[in-house]
Design a protein around this motif. Structure first.
Motif: not given
Length: 352
Positions: A209-219
């Motif tokens: 989930i943290e990696q996903c946040k790093d890549v897509f930001g708030p989206d």
């Protein structure tokens, strides 16, 4: 007069169906309360300072002392409170009276028994307890899902086939999906990022989930048939709690998957659904909804089936059996314009 016995029962909690046990604590002894037998005891019990003056003769009008300040009045005098009370009651009685019998018959014609019965049902169905009951049952039996399942089985079987299947979200290559042109990710909740009926992230998935946040930001957002669904999360309390624990926005919506359009999701992200990824664990719910609306669909294995009801486990087995059978017969999922082979966007594709 016999004493009145009052017993204090502990507060009860309502758990989602099925209910296994209800425990009541009867350790507390009942409290015996008796009505007083004498006037002096009654005075003490009620803590009232009753006047102890001598007996008055009320056969003649009494003159009230203009200097007295308490609220005591003589029996032949009405208090202001009683005047207001009787005045309001009399006014309601007059308003409720119909001087014309013909008007009464017209009112009955305007409000037949059927209308009264529907009004009664409307009150019952909008009560808070009924909403809670629907939430408990509806999260286990998806009526909309059953209707769409019949439609999919008859003529739209390709809608139930995901673009790619993985063990869980840790197998998804978020950077590659971003490079292919995708702008955001939509997660299902139960058995995708949380165990069933939980409002906290499953701990092993936090790094992904943290990696996903790093890549897509708030989206990134959650689109669930429990938290955020107006029918079952009427006050948004589940959505707010989930947002606080996982740090991801929960989209509020009115229609249960797989029914409905992507309008609410597109409005939240500001992107078209073809630029978004739908991740979920149910072929006939998450995948069908995603394919119907143009998402890239990724199917995950359920995190835990222990907490799921028996009927949900059986339906899940049936869904996966049909999906595997259709794949073996050569049926292909719907094509997506941003990626022709979604297996290139995952680390470890799961064979269906």
């Amino acid at each position: 007069m016999q004493p009145v016995v009052l017993a204090a029962f502990p507060n009860c909690c309502c758990y989602p169906l099925p209910i296994h046990f209800l425990h009541f604590n009867f350790d507390h002894k009942p409290i015996n309360l008796s009505f007083p037998r004498t006037q002096s005891q009654f005075k003490t019990l009620c803590s009232l300072a009753l006047p102890t003056t001598t007996t008055h003769d009320f056969s003649t009008p009494q003159q009230e002392d203009p200097n007295r300040t308490n609220s005591y009045t003589y029996p032949d005098q009405k208090s202001t409170f009683l005047q207001q009370f009787y005045s309001s009651v009399s006014q309601k009685t007059v308003n409720n009276q119909d001087p014309d019998p013909e008007n009464e018959e017209k009112e009955e014609d305007k409000h037949p028994k059927k209308t009264k019965f529907l009004g009664f049902l409307r009150v019952i169905f909008t009560n808070m307890w009924w909403t809670d009951l629907k939430a408990a049952v509806g999260q286990r039996i998806n009526v909309e899902g059953l209707v769409f399942s019949v439609r999919v089985f008859v003529k739209d079987r390709h809608l139930a086939l995901p673009h790619v299947a993985v063990r869980d979200i840790r197998c998804i290559n978020w950077s590659e999906l971003r490079r292919r042109g995708f702008k955001g990710v939509v997660f299902d909740k139960d058995n995708t990022i949380t165990v069933p009926y939980s409002l906290t992230l499953w701990p092993p998935l936090r790094p992904s989930i943290e990696q996903c946040k790093d890549v897509f930001g708030p989206d990134i957002a959650v689109f669930s048939n429990s938290a955020g669904l107006l029918e079952y999360d009427y006050d948004g309390s589940k959505a707010k709690k989930l947002e606080g624990t996982i740090g991801i926005k929960v989209i509020r919506h009115k229609v249960k998957k797989p029914a409905g359009t992507a309008e609410e999701i597109e409005k939240h992200f500001g992107y078209k659904s073809s630029q978004l990824i739908m991740v979920g664990d149910r072929p006939f719910t998450d995948v069908v909804y995603g394919n119907r609306n143009g998402f890239l669909t990724i199917l995950t294995e359920p995190l835990s089936v222990v907490e799921e009801p028996f009927i949900v486990r059986q339906v899940r087995k049936l869904e996966l059996t049909l999906v595997n059978w259709w794949f073996r017969r050569g049926l292909k999922p719907v094509s997506h314009k941003l990626v022709s082979d979604a297996t290139q966007c995952v680390k470890d594709p799961h064979p269906l």
